[in-house]
Design an enzyme around this catalytic site. Structure first.
Site, PDB file in Angstrom:
ATOM      1  NE  ARG A 142      12.337  -3.037   0.625  1.00 46.65           N
ATOM      2  CZ  ARG A 142      12.970  -2.120  -0.118  1.00 46.65           C
ATOM      3  NH1 ARG A 142      13.091  -0.883   0.312  1.00 46.65           N
ATOM      4  NH2 ARG A 142      13.488  -2.445  -1.285  1.00 46.65           N
ATOM      5  CB  ALA A 187       3.918  -0.686   2.277  1.00 53.05           C
ATOM      6  CB  CYS A 196      -0.916  -0.006   1.213  1.00 47.51           C
ATOM      7  SG  CYS A 196      -0.016   0.074   2.779  1.00 47.51           S
ATOM      8  CG  HIS A 218       7.916   4.528  -3.694  1.00 44.19           C
ATOM      9  ND1 HIS A 218       7.827   3.666  -4.768  1.00 44.19           N
ATOM     10  CD2 HIS A 218       8.104   3.747  -2.601  1.00 44.19           C
ATOM     11  CE1 HIS A 218       7.955   2.424  -4.341  1.00 44.19           C
ATOM     12  NE2 HIS A 218       8.125   2.456  -3.032  1.00 44.19           N
TER      13      HIS A 218
END
Length: 545
Positions: free
Chosen positions: A95, A64, A61, A193
């Site tokens: 990650r 995230a 999403c 982002h």
């Protein structure tokens, strides 16, 4: 490219796979799947559209993408998640972003900080709880800066996180940034982002006191998240060559370094999708060009290093670059030759987020592995087709959820880093302020798929029967149950680094272990236990004789 029987068969198999969808879904998904044809000047693929409800996707999403990808790796900032605890855990260290700090008290990467919203907070609001959380964070950790990331419930109930952050910033005198990155804000994590890029550009970059580059070759590394230590391996080589890395955005990155990112003479863009917004804004505001690089794979690493040296145009740097390349190759080639005995002739799928679906195909090729299918979880069309298509992409309703941050040249700090004539000359030789996209490095008859779902994953595995499947976390176990080794490229499982020269050897080692493992002989793929072609015999028909 002449049409041959193999092409026709692949087209037919894709059509049969799509026929299992309802008609409307089929029309949609057909545009997201392209059989690559290099004889065509242009092939369009549909991307950055919402996943069809009911289809199991690998996407994340907007939250995230914002907190989990871009903001999370910044080590000297405490990242508060305003929302239920599950959202916070989802974006905490999944990650394997690694970081080192000279001051161990200023490395907060291992902490998961959440307001832990409960039902009562959803009903009555969570603003007071967020304010108390910021108070506690300042008292306990004393960070250089704080971020607040909103999850879905926050946007739905209307908590004003911006005003809470502003009040706390005035109270404590440290930067406290709020990001309205609710999960539903966009099509995928790509929206997050963009939101993070805007926030860092508006509130962090340029806030430092430095006016000039502290070294002869000062660079920023953008879109590198130090997964498994990738950034450290890249920086090892760059430092030896004489480059000064001002900041990494954002793997092993720090607020104190990031706020002086404006001084760099060149920005390197590794993951185009997650950071291209900042790259463009740095160019417009401070005059710093960006160079698309790829430090995954030997050939790509060499090309990137040579392009960097060519950009600066210093003969001493160019000669030093060739010396280091020759030495690194001499060290790694014997090890790679050992592994190529096992990897040569194998085939792979490469479906990952960011630019990895592109980058790892090149490393696979160097190991003798052919990529049959590749794609991205959250790409836009320019990631596939190149930035040449940007003028043709029309903003949709989802894109309008994310306001563009318009920047102007900084009156005090804008510098022309390179004359326009030389800029044009270099752009003919290297991807300077440009990215040609993944399609250009894919060969004929290979499949390009956007937002590959679980049904299509299983069908393409049945059709193409790859030897290796490279993807993210969510689908690796399904693939392994089909008898296919999975190389997880979202966070490398427990391995890495895979970047640079030595990283290529690590990758070859891990791929080889996956191939030669005796595990797979105990697993029977579906196509070995059921017929590939099914038919029926109809009785009672006469041949007419």
């Amino acid at each position: 490219m002449a049409v041959n029987e193999k092409d026709l068969l692949m087209d037919k198999q894709i059509e049969e796979m799509l026929n299992q969808y309802p008609a409307k879904v089929k029309r949609n998904r057909k545009n997201h799947i392209v059989l690559n044809d290099t004889s065509l000047e242009h092939q369009q693929i549909e991307a950055n559209t919402r996943t069809i409800p009911g289809i199991i996707t690998n996407r994340g999403c907007a939250y995230a993408g914002c907190k989990g990808v871009v903001l999370g790796p910044l080590k000297d900032m405490v990242h508060i998640v305003h929302g239920p605890i599950g959202c916070s855990y989802y974006a905490w260290m999944t990650r394997r972003n690694k970081a080192k700090s000279e001051d161990p008290k200023k490395n907060f990467l291992n902490y998961c900080v959440s307001t832990d919203m409960q039902e009562s907070d959803i009903v009555f609001g969570g603003e007071k709880k967020l304010a108390r959380m910021i108070d506690e964070v300042v008292e306990i950790f004393k960070p250089n800066a704080i971020t607040v990331s909103a999850t879905c419930p926050v946007g739905l109930i209307g908590d004003d996180i911006q005003s809470i952050a502003k009040a706390a910033e005035d109270k404590y005198g440290i930067p406290i940034m709020a990001f309205n990155c609710e999960g539903y804000k966009g099509v995928s994590q790509s929206a997050g982002h963009h939101i993070a890029n805007n926030g860092l550009m508006e509130h962090v970059i340029g806030r430092g006191d430095l006016e000039e580059a502290p070294a002869k070759y000062t660079i920023n590394m953008l879109g590198e998240y130090n997964i498994g230590g990738d950034s450290w391996e890249i920086e090892r080589v760059l430092t030896e060559l004489g480059y000064h890395v001002q900041t990494v955005m954002t793997g092993n990155g720090a607020y104190e370094d990031l706020k002086n990112a404006h001084i760099a003479q060149l920005n390197l863009v590794q993951c185009h999708r997650s950071i291209n917004y900042i790259a463009d804004m740095l160019e417009k505001k401070y005059g710093t060009p960006w160079l698309k690089v790829n430090f995954i794979g030997i050939r790509s690493t060499i090309e990137s290093l040579r392009n960097m040296a060519m950009y600066f145009g210093d003969k001493e740097l160019i000669d030093k670059t060739e010396e280091v390349i020759a030495r690194e190759l001499a060290e790694i080639e014997p090890a790679l030759d050992k592994y190529r005995k096992y990897t040569n002739g194998k085939t792979a799928f490469c479906f990952v987020g960011g630019s990895r679906g592109h980058h790892y195909q090149i490393l696979y090729e160097e190991l003798g592995i052919k990529t049959l299918l590749a794609g991205y979880e959250f790409a836009h069309r320019d990631d596939y087709e190149g930035r040449v298509v940007l003028p043709d992409i029309k903003p949709d309703a989802d894109s309008k959820n994310i306001p563009d941050l318009h920047v102007e040249p900084d009156e005090r700090r804008y510098r022309v880093k390179i004359p326009q004539e030389r800029m044009a000359e270099l752009q003919e030789k290297m991807p300077l302020c440009n990215y040609k996209g993944m399609r250009m490095d894919m060969i004929d008859n290979t499949v390009m798929v956007d937002d590959l779902n679980h049904y299509e994953t299983e069908e393409f595995i049945r059709i193409l029967k790859p030897d290796i499947f490279s993807s993210g976390i969510k689908d690796k176990y399904i693939v392994q149950k089909m008898g296919i080794p999975s190389k997880q490229l979202h966070n490398y499982d427990y391995s890495g680094p895979y970047a640079g020269f030595k990283g290529a050897v690590n990758f070859a080692r891990d791929i080889t272990m996956g191939i030669v493992s005796p595990t797979w002989k105990y697993i029977t793929p579906p196509w070995k236990s059921s017929p590939l072609i099914e038919g029926t015999i109809e009785e009672g028909r006469s041949c007419g004789c």
